[in-house]
Every structure is written in structure tokens, then in C-alpha cells.
Design a protein around this motif. Structure first.
Motif, PDB file in Angstrom:
ATOM      1  N   GLU A  10       0.988  -1.092   0.102  1.00  0.00           N
ATOM      2  CA  GLU A  10      -0.098  -0.111   0.104  1.00  0.00           C
ATOM      3  C   GLU A  10       0.784   1.409   0.081  1.00  0.00           C
ATOM      4  O   GLU A  10       0.249   2.428   0.027  1.00  0.00           O
ATOM      5  CB  GLU A  10      -0.947  -0.091   1.287  1.00  0.00           C
TER       6      GLU A  10
ATOM      7  N   ARG B  25      -5.720   4.127   1.383  1.00  0.00           N
ATOM      8  CA  ARG B  25      -5.500   3.321   0.122  1.00  0.00           C
ATOM      9  C   ARG B  25      -6.222   1.788   0.502  1.00  0.00           C
ATOM     10  O   ARG B  25      -6.982   1.078  -0.343  1.00  0.00           O
ATOM     11  CB  ARG B  25      -3.949   3.041   0.005  1.00  0.00           C
ATOM     12  N   ASN B  26      -6.253   1.588   1.759  1.00  0.00           N
ATOM     13  CA  ASN B  26      -6.861  -0.115   2.069  1.00  0.00           C
ATOM     14  C   ASN B  26      -8.263   0.216   1.878  1.00  0.00           C
ATOM     15  O   ASN B  26      -9.024  -0.721   1.470  1.00  0.00           O
ATOM     16  CB  ASN B  26      -6.396  -0.337   3.519  1.00  0.00           C
TER      17      ASN B  26
ATOM     18  N   LYS C 265      -9.119   0.026  -1.399  1.00  0.00           N
ATOM     19  CA  LYS C 265      -8.885  -1.214  -2.088  1.00  0.00           C
ATOM     20  C   LYS C 265     -10.110  -1.867  -2.028  1.00  0.00           C
ATOM     21  O   LYS C 265     -10.359  -2.894  -2.940  1.00  0.00           O
ATOM     22  CB  LYS C 265      -7.680  -1.650  -1.700  1.00  0.00           C
ATOM     23  N   ASN C 266     -10.676  -1.865  -0.827  1.00  0.00           N
ATOM     24  CA  ASN C 266     -11.716  -2.772  -0.411  1.00  0.00           C
ATOM     25  C   ASN C 266     -12.788  -2.027  -0.362  1.00  0.00           C
ATOM     26  O   ASN C 266     -13.539  -2.137   0.904  1.00  0.00           O
ATOM     27  CB  ASN C 266     -11.383  -3.705   0.894  1.00  0.00           C
TER      28      ASN C 266
END
Ligand code: ATP
Ligand code: MG
Lengths: 234, 803
Positions: free
Chosen positions: A97, B11-12, B15-16
Motif C-alpha cells: 500500500e 488506500r486500504n 482497495k476494499n
């Protein structure tokens, strides 16, 4: 700088001890470039993990920079990671990330390096490894060799005195592998960084100046490399 | 570091996306329900908090059965008016004691010089001490002398503005009519008090001092019942005062019994006992005399909102731990880069804080949007931003934020930060993967909640259906109740009877929406029975359309019906025995002949049992002078006839508008509270169930993803798609079935208790249980299969390459 005395490591299952390492006694001095070799399952990674304090030996003493670190508390160990040890992995292990830049920055943040100092160090490393153009990309946008360069740059960011690398070129093809090895050699020669690497390749081992040959957990042979070969400049 | 962590978190989330949406959306909904509840609780606990001085005011409560709906004694807030003097004389801690007439509900007619008369409710008749006890702020007039003289009135600011358009109304007069043929009393306005914008339990639009309530009845056998409040100059020891009160009350009662020639033992029997106590004014609202208090009323809703929040938090925790596989490498690497465990915990807590914050924002928007609907539904004035307690609410939200962040984030953070870097970096995520047992436990818990709620909804639905279709025992349509007293022969009644379309005109002391129960003891066959007595006019029972079981109901043909006959309801008949028609019973010295038995009819909701009741058309049993004038019309379209009634009324009583309601409306109103509560419960339950399923959906996606490699290898080894789907389903199915097994007894106990609150209820039904189980299994299998199929039909080569 490193002093191993009678290191043993075993796993017991059903009351039977399976030895992975036996009677490992050796000294590694500042500025050495050591390659650990041996057949698969002989205990190379285990030895390197013990050197990196990721695993504890079941027996024996281990002194790092004159300090007994066999059973160090977590805080002390983390201090060593922050200031003295850099890891390089076969599978690179970049954080997915984070961008290239951020990956290199992460250890500096943990070490609480000031922001201007941080920026200049990262700029230096990016420049040195020729990856300036890639700094805003994520790991999955890089080739394996490039990822490993970033991995090494990250390991060097905190200016460690020793780098521990477990098969750093295991996933790379020979041209890229050579590049990495030359880089290691240069770091060792010009900046005096101690390097300990695990490798299967005779050729890679020749970049260093000492080979530890392990078989069945015992050091079978400890010899300087035959013809120290000067590689080209990276 | 903080900034970088924020970036990673973002960002996580990105992403999900789907899971982030389920997480945040679910949490937002859970929070919304909870915040609405908090606002409601804030409102309900803010009664009588508008001035710090209210701390020192106490309400007097006497333990008696006068005018209680079930004829049983309760701690009533209406007391014998003589208690005021008693308390003032015997309890020196009290500075002032004031008497307030009961709030009769319908309101008075206010007649201003040339305007039409208007009905205004919440006029409270008090003695001259009201404002000495209650610290209202006077905008006009003087607090301590305003109502010293009789026939004075103090208006609330809002009423003054409504009537006169200004608060400068001192010394103006208004004419007040308290009943239809009241000639009216001229009241002088001697003050205007500021509105308080927090709820009050002594609610009024105007305080009047007529003088009626200044003195106690002279006859020792006559009573006036009123509310009594006392103010103390400082803190008092309530237990101590109550002990004294009890003692002086018993002494007083004994002395009065001597004068009234009754014995103490005779009076206090069958569970009756003497009692007098004070409770702080600020606790009055939460402890009504016999209704369920708001605390008990919202208990099921509290439980369900907590469940709702819990379900969304569980989703959060489960998805976070499931995701942790993805994050394992990050943790391992950071550890060897020199991160402390504490720093990692902080990082993951930060991530959950971020999501909670997002959820909280959405929640605040949702609350803003839903508040008017919610306020309307519960008939309370809730506010959010404009609330007096904004600071309070901010703290509550902050507390909720911290609580949820920790509840949702701590476990995943702790699990993640515990990863052993060697194992993780070797690529051996699975063995470093903790928390499966915990997650399974949470899935079970979530499904226990969901299944229990589904069963609950089913049982509630059947009970409501049962009640809605149950025969009330009387005919409630075409029936209008005019709020006024009535006796056979009254002018208004005679006039109404002549209007075409009117079938009956009658009155009764017992009518849905306005019942005045009078308990009594009757002797039949030398045995004494406690019964409820109702006084009716001749036409009341036919007007109600009750069903005669045996004998007859009252009729003009029988002269004695106005003297000494009685009709029993079924419950009373059961109490007395068989073959009652023609038999005699005694009430005190008087004898009555039973002429008929009618089927029970409900005049309260179905949560209360019908009392054994004796109906009489006689002045011996008391007057039918409660405010019920019952008019039954001929046809469903009775509007024109009703308008004719109103016109007739206006002719006779030009200064007092007619107040009326249809009995159907009164019936709906009696069901309203239960209905509304049920709607909220059903809504919250449905949301909980949906959230549980969304959580399961997301979780199964993760599981399928996590096992991609395993699935691929199995397929290469020859497993069919179906076999793989079954494999993935099995683990979830076991959890769902386990949850069902646990839910059944829980749901059984809870719904049984809920049904217990109804006097008329269904037997515990089996269907909701079966349906809940079948639905939960089907939906779980469906959800999981959907994901499993996706994973199973993938080409195994892709998965292995990817690895
Ligand atoms: N957690 C463990 N439990 C039991 N045995 C273990 C464990 N970890 C490693 N071993 C054993 O220790 C031995 C040495 O492992 P190690 O990873 O050090 O080998 P290696 O020399 O690095 O091999 P390779 O060249 O294949 O990487 C192996 O035989 C392995 O089975
Ligand atoms: Mg190895």
C-alpha cells in the motif's frame, strides 16, 4: 562485531529433538562480506534469523557489538533494528500500500529522523539506485529486480552497520542478480557495511570475502573466497 | 508517521471498497438508531430540569384505589386534599405546600370580548401558593402576589401571545367556561410567565385561582382529590420524611375513621394498606402512578438498538480480522524495520477511528434527516443542534466514538500486532493467522441476534393480527362520544334524539378513552365479591351494541330498572355462579335484582383484562356524570347528522364549543402506543438482520478469496465445483445452525414474557421459529454459495499464477 559461541537450535516434537543448528561458533568482524552456503534444509535461514534476532537460539551465547543479545527485550531489539540492522528478503517484502518513496521512508519515520534529513537521504538513495523516476509507483508496478533495489534502498536508509540478506537474488534472473551482487560489493568496499547473505550460487558467493558452509546444522567449512573478483561499477 | 498511516488507511479502504462501504454504512445505521435513542432518552430525562430550584420540590403520593383503572391501590399522584394541611403542619422542612386540581384533559372554553369561543386545554386550578412553590419567571406581574386573590389567572407566554398577540395583558379579563352550561367566570390576568422549552410534568397553559380548591370539603365523608406539591428550603432526608409521613398518615386515618364510624381493620383489608410519601418532582415523570414508565416502555427498543449497534460492530471486527491476512506482511515488515507493537496497535486503531468517524458523520446526517419523522412518530419534540443539551450531546457522541473505535478496532489491532514476523515473512500467513475462533464466535452471536429478532417479529405479527381481528365485544363504529356530562332528560339529549340519523343518545361511566371505574363490594349467596360498578343510562348498552348472553338488558318498559336492577358481564357472572338471572345480590344495605348477563366487552386495550362488572341505571350506584355523551348514528355516513348535532349544540351553548371524538378513534388511540413501538422494533430488527447478512456476505467473500489457492489446488486434484461450494458452505452452515439452536430458547423466553403483558394473547406459535431457522439457513447458504461459486468456477491456473 558478531560473536557466536556454541549456538544450538532444535525443535522438539513428540519428545524428540530435531537439531537445526549444532555447536555453531564463529566471529564476524566489522566490514566483512560473508556468504552462507549449504544444501536446502541445512539451517542457513535459521542461522541468519538468529543473527537478525528474529529467532532465539535454544542454547549458546550471541554477542552483537559486544553486548549479549541472546534474550533481549523487545524494546532493545527494536532499537537495534532501527540503528544497526538492515534486512533484505528473497521475496522483497515491500509494503504493497506504500509507494517506492514511502517504503524507503518508513524505517526513517520509525527512527524519528527529521523531515529535511529524511528527504535528502531518500533523494540520495533513489539517485544512487537509479529509481528516481519510479518513486511514486507502487511495488506491483515494478519488476522483480527493481523491487529488490527498493528493498535494499529501504534497508540502507537508516545507514545500518550490517545488512542481513536471505537469498536476495533467489527470485531474479542472473543479469539482475549480478547487478545486486555488485551493489553489495560496492557497499561493502566503499562504505564498510558488513554484509551477511545466504546464497545457493557459487558465483554470488565469490562477491564476498568469506564463505560459511553449513551442512546439517554444523559449520563444515569456513574459508576466504578464492579470487576476490572486482566487478564493474553499478 | 501519522500522515503515512492515514494514507495507508485510505488506500486500504479504497482497495476494499465494498467492505469499507458495508463497514461504514452498517456502522452509520447502527449509530443512527443509537443516537436517536440517546436523543429520546435525553428528552425523557430532561423533565423538570428547567430550573435548579426544582430540585427542592416534592410531589405527595397517597396509596389508594380511588379512580384507578384496575380498581387496585397504587401510589397515586392525586391525593385527598386534606393531606396538604397535614403535611404543612407536621413537616417543618417544607416551606410551602400547594394544591393543584387534576388536569381534566378536555379543556375550558375561553371567551374573549367579541371573538368566537375557543377550547384551551391545560388550565390548572390551584390554591394561591402555586408560584411560591414553582419558580416560574414572571414576564408580567409579581410572582409572589399574582394569584393571591380568587378569580385571577396567570398565562403562559405562548398562550398570551396566541390569545392577545402580546404579553402585555396585565389586568385584562377573560371569561372562562368550565362546562357547557357554565355561565362563565371573569378572570383577571395578573401575570404572564415565560415559556420553558424543556418538558414539564406539571404542564399548564394557564394557572387559575378560582378559590374552589382553597378549602377542604367540610363533610368528613366528602373528598376532593388533587395533586399536592411542597417545596423545601434545602436538601432534605427523603427516607426520614417518608417515615414521618407514614406515621402521621396512619394516625390521621385512625382519627378520621373514628369520626366516620368505620374501623381501621375493616378499611384496610384485601391488600389495601395506608401509605403517604413524597417523591422528588424530578422523578415524577419517570414514575407514573399506574402507567408503564418510559424507562420500561423503551426497554425493548433499547435492547434492540444495542443489538443493532452490536451487529454493526461485529461486522466491523469480523471484516477487519478477515482482512488482516492482507495486512500480515505489512506488520511483519514494519516489525523488522523497527516498529514497536504499540505503534502498530495505534496504527490499526487509527484506521478504525477513521471509519468510525466517517460512520459518525453519515449518522449525524441521517439523524438530521430522520429526526422530524422520529419526533412525529413518538410525539415528542426532539432536537439535535438546537438542543439545550448540545454540550451534553457532544460529549455523548464523543464517548460513543471512542467506545465504538475501541470495540471495533482493538481486537483486530491486537491480533495484527501480534503477528510473528518470521512466520509471516516466510510466507506462512496461515499459521500466523489468529482469531478464527473469535470470529466464528462473533458470527454465531450475530446470527443468534438475527434469528431471535426474526422469531420476535413473527410472534409480534401474529399477536397483533390476533388483537386486530379480535371482537371488542361491542360495536365501535358509527359511535361518537361528546365530551360533556349527561343525564336522561337533559335538554341537549332530547334535541339530539330528534335529529334524523341519530339512533341512541346515552351515557356510561365506562367508555373506551374515558373510563371512570368505581370499585365496590357485593354480597351474593352470603359471599362477598369485589366488583367494578358502572352506571349507565337506559340506552347505553343498546347504543354500544353489546351481546346479551342471558336475560335482558335495561329497557324503559321496566320501571324498576331505574331503581334496583343490574346487568352483569360474563366475568362477573363467572365470579358469582350459575343461573343468575332473577337472583338478588346486596351492596351494603341495598338489594339489586340481576336481570341479564352480557358478553364481556373491552373498554381498554387488550393488554388489560376485563374487570368483573355490574351495570346499573340507578342513582343508588352513583351518577352517570363522567363526561361521556354517547351518540349512535344509523348509517356509516353520519357526517351530516354529526354536523346537525354540532349545530344544535351551538344553538344551546354558544359560548362552549362541542368537543367530541369517535369511539373508533379512541380505540385506535388506545392501540397507538403499542403499534408505534412495534413499528420501531420491526424496523430496527429488519435492519439488524439485513446488516448481519451483509456482514456474512462480506465475510464469505474474504473466506473464498483467502482459500483461492486451496480451491485451485483441489480443482487440479479433481474436485467438482459443487464439491467446492459445499466445502465452503459447511463451515458457515455449522455456525448458523448452532446459532439457531441457541436462539430458540432465548426467543422463546423473551417472546413469552412479551406475550405475558397482554391479557388477551395467542398461544406460543411454532411457525416463527421454523421460519426463522429456514430463512437463516437458506439465506446463509445462498450468500456463501454466491461467493463460493465465483471462487470455484475460476480457472485454477489464474489463482496459482497469481500466488
Ligand atoms: N518452525 C519449525 N518447526 C520445525 N522445524 C523447523 C521449523 N522451522 C524450520 N524448521 C526446520 O529447520 C531446518 C532448517 O530450516 P532452514 O529454513 O534454516 O533451512 P535452509 O537452509 O534455509 O533451507 P533452504 O535453502 O531451503 O531455504 C529444516 O529442516 C526445517 O524443516
Ligand atoms: Mg532458507
Amino acid at each position: 562485531m558478531i560473536e557466536l559461541k556454541n549456538i544450538e537450535k532444535y525443535y522438539s516434537s513428540k519428545g524428540i529433538k530435531h537439531y537445526v543448528l549444532r555447536h555453531v561458533t564463529t566471529t564476524i568482524k566489522q566490514g566483512e562480506f560473508v556468504s552462507i552456503m549449504g544444501p536446502s534444509g541445512s539451517g542457513k535461514s535459521t542461522l541468519l534469523n538468529i543473527l537478525g534476532m528474529l529467532e532465539e537460539p535454544t542454547y549458546g551465547t550471541f554477542e552483537f557489538l559486544g553486548e549479549d543479545v541472546t534474550s533481549l527485550n523487545e524494546r532493545k531489539r527494536i532499537e537495534l533494528y532501527r540503528n544497526h540492522i538492515g534486512f533484505v528478503f528473497q521475496a522483497y517484502h515491500l509494503i504493497d500500500e506504500m509507494t517506492v518513496y514511502e517504503n524507503i521512508e518508513a524505517p526513517l519515520l520509525y527512527k524519528k529522523v527529521g523531515s529535511s534529513e529524511r528527504a535528502s537521504r531518500i533523494a540520495n538513495l533513489l539517485d544512487k539506485f537509479n529509481i528516481v523516476a519510479k518513486k511514486d509507483l507502487f511495488p506491483n508496478q515494478l519488476s522483480g529486480g527493481q523491487q529488490q533495489l527498493v528493498g535494499i534502498a529501504r534497508a540502507l536508509a537508516t545507514q545500518p552497520s550490517i545488512i542481513l540478506a536471505d537469498e536476495p537474488t533467489g527470485n531474479l534472473q542472473s543479469a539482475q542478480a549480478e547487478e545486486i551482487m555488485q551493489l553489495f560489493q560496492k557497499l561493502n568496499k566503499e562504505e564498510g557495511i558488513t554484509i551477511i547473505q545466504v546464497t545457493h550460487s557459487e558465483k554470488n558467493a565469490t562477491y564476498g570475502n568469506r564463505i560459511l558452509n553449513i551442512q546439517d546444522g554444523v559449520i563444515k567449512e569456513d574459508s576466504p573466497t578464492q579470487a576476490p573478483q572486482m566487478g564493474g561499477v553499478v | 508517521m501519522f500522515k503515512l498511516n492515514l494514507k495507508i488507511a485510505w488506500r486500504n479502504l479504497f482497495k476494499n471498497k465494498v467492505y469499507a462501504a458495508i463497514n461504514i454504512g452498517g456502522l452509520a445505521i447502527g449509530l443512527t438508531a443509537f443516537v436517536l435513542l440517546i436523543l429520546f432518552v435525553n428528552h425523557e430525562t430532561s423533565y423538570d430540569k428547567w430550573s435548579p430550584d426544582l430540585k427542592n420540590i416534592y410531589q405527595l403520593r397517597e396509596y389508594h384505589d380511588y379512580s384507578t383503572p384496575d380498581n387496585q391501590p397504587h401510589w397515586m399522584q392525586v391525593n385527598d386534599s386534606r393531606m396538604a394541611a397535614l403535611v404543612r403542619d407536621k413537616i417543618p422542612q417544607f416551606k410551602y405546600v400547594t394544591r393543584i386540581d387534576q388536569d381534566w384533559g378536555d379543556g375550558f372554553s375561553v371567551k374573549l370580548a367579541n371573538a368566537d369561543p375557543a377550547i384551551v386545554d391545560h388550565f390548572r386550578d390551584t390554591d394561591s401558593l402555586f408560584f411560591k412553590v414553582f419558580p416560574y419567571q414572571f414576564l408580567q406581574g409579581d410572582r409572589f402576589t399574582a394569584i393571591n386573590k380568587p378569580n385571577t389567572i396567570v398565562l403562559k407566554q405562548s398562550l398570551a401571545v396566541k390569545l392577545f398577540g402580546t404579553v402585555k395583558v396585565l389586568n385584562k379579563t377573560i371569561k372562562l367556561l368550565m362546562w357547557r352550561d357554565d355561565p362563565g367566570t371573569l378572570m383577571t390576568i395578573t401575570g404572564v410567565v415565560a415559556d420553558v422549552n424543556m418538558p414539564e410534568s406539571v404542564k399548564f397553559n394557564a394557572i387559575i385561582h378560582t378559590g374552589n380548591i382553597d378549602k377542604d370539603p367540610e363533610q368528613i365523608n366528602n373528598f376532593r382529590h388533587c395533586e399536592i406539591y411542597a417545596s423545601a428550603s434545602g436538601k432534605i432526608d427523603i427516607t426520614q420524611v417518608n417515615r414521618t409521613l407514614h406515621k402521621i398518615y396512619v394516625d390521621y386515618k385512625k382519627a378520621s375513621f373514628v369520626k366516620r364510624k368505620i374501623t381501621y381493620a375493616d378499611y384496610y383489608k384485601n391488600g389495601k394498606k395506608p401509605g403517604l410519601k413524597i417523591i422528588p418532582l424530578q422523578k415524577v415523570y419517570a414514575t407514573p402512578s399506574f402507567d408503564v414508565s418510559w424507562v420500561d416502555r423503551i426497554k425493548p427498543i433499547v435492547a434492540i438498538s444495542i443489538f443493532l449497534l452490536l451487529v454493526s460492530v461485529i461486522n466491523f471486527v469480523n471484516l477487519a480480522t478477515a482482512q488482516s491476512v492482507q495486512r500480515a506482511k505489512e506488520v511483519g515488515v514494519k516489525k523488522v524495520l523497527g516498529a514497536y507493537k504499540k505503534q502498530l496497535v495505534t496504527q490499526f486503531l487509527l484506521e478504525s477511528a477513521l471509519q468510525t468517524l466517517a460512520a459518525l458523520f453519515i449518522c449525524i446526517i441521517l439523524v438530521e434527516v430522520l429526526l422530524p419523522v422520529f419526533s412525529n412518530h413518538f410525539d415528542v419534540k426532539l432536537s439535535f443542534w438546537r438542543s439545550e443539551q448540545l454540550l451534553n450531546i457532544s460529549f455523548q457522541l464523543l464517548g460513543l466514538f471512542v467506545l465504538i473505535t475501541f470495540m471495533a478496532g482493538f481486537y483486530p489491532a491486537w491480533i495484527l500486532s501480534k503477528y510473528n514476523p518470521v512466520k509471516v515473512l516466510k510466507g506462512n500467513y496461515e499459521s500466523g493467522f489468529k482469531g478464527i475462533a473469535m470470529r466464528n464466535g462473533l458470527v454465531v452471536l450475530q446470527f443468534i441476534i438475527a434469528v431471535t429478532l426474526i422469531i420476535g417479529i413473527g410472534v409480534m405479527y401474529q399477536q397483533t393480527n390476533f388483537v386486530a381481528n379480535k371482537d371488542l365485544g361491542f360495536n365501535r363504529d358509527k359511535l361518537v362520544n361528546i365530551s360533556t356530562y349527561y343525564r336522561d332528560g337533559d335538554l341537549i339529549g332530547e334535541r339530539i334524539k330528534k335529529i334524523t340519523g341519530v339512533k341512541y343518545v346515552a351515557t356510561t361511566t365506562q367508555l373506551m378513552g374515558n373510563t371512570f371505574n368505581v370499585p365496590s363490594e357485593i354480597t351474593y349467596n352470603n359471599q362477598e365479591h369485589s366488583v367494578n360498578t358502572v352506571t349507565v343510562t337506559m340506552d347505553a348498552l343498546p347504543a354500544l351494541g353489546v351481546q346479551v348472553l342471558s336475560g335482558r338488558i335495561f329497557s324503559l318498559e321496566y320501571k324498576k330498572d331505574t331503581v334496583n336492577t343490574a346487568v352483569l358481564n360474563e366475568t362477573a357472572a363467572k365470579l358469582l355462579g350459575k343461573n343468575l338471572v332473577g337472583k338478588q345480590f346486596k351492596e351494603g344495605e341495598n338489594s339489586f335484582q340481576i336481570v341479564g348477563v352480557i358478553k364481556d366487552y373491552n373498554n381498554e386495550g387488550f393488554d388489560k383484562a376485563v374487570l368483573p362488572t355490574v351495570y346499573r341505571v340507578t342513582h343508588l350506584g352513583g351518577m352517570a356524570s363522567t363526561n361521556n355523551l354517547l351518540v349512535r348514528f344509523d348509517s356509516d355516513n353520519y357526517k351530516p347528522a354529526l354536523m346537525a348535532v354540532e349545530a344544535e349544540w351551538k344553538k344551546i351553548y354558544p359560548d362552549f364549543p362541542m368537543i367530541y371524538t369517535s369511539v373508533e378513534d379512541a380505540f385506535q388511540k388506545s392501540m397507538e402506543a403499542t403499534h408505534k413501538q412495534m413499528q420501531i422494533i420491526v424496523l430496527f430488527s429488519v435492519i439488524s438482520v439485513v446488516l448481519s447478512l451483509l456482514g456474512l456476505f462480506a465475510l464469505s467473500t474474504f473466506m473464498a478469496k483467502r482459500r483461492t489457492k486451496e480451491i485451485a489446488i483441489r480443482k487440479i486434484l479433481g474436485a467438482s465445483n459443487l464439491e467446492i461450494i459445499n466445502m465452503l458452505n459447511r463451515s458457515f452452515l455449522i455456525l448458523v445452525i448452532l446459532a439457531n439452536l441457541i436462539s430458540w430458547p432465548i426467543a422463546f423466553i423473551i417472546t413469552k414474557k412479551w406475550l405475558g403483558g397482554f391479557a388477551y394473547r395467542i398461544d406460543m406459535p411454532f411457525w416463527p421459529f421454523a421460519i426463522a431457522t429456514i430463512t437463516s439457513v437458506i439465506i446463509a447458504v445462498f450468500t456463501v454459495s454466491l461467493q463460493a461459486r465465483k471462487a470455484a468456477v475460476n480457472n485454477p491456473v489464474d489463482a496459482l499464477k497469481y500466488e
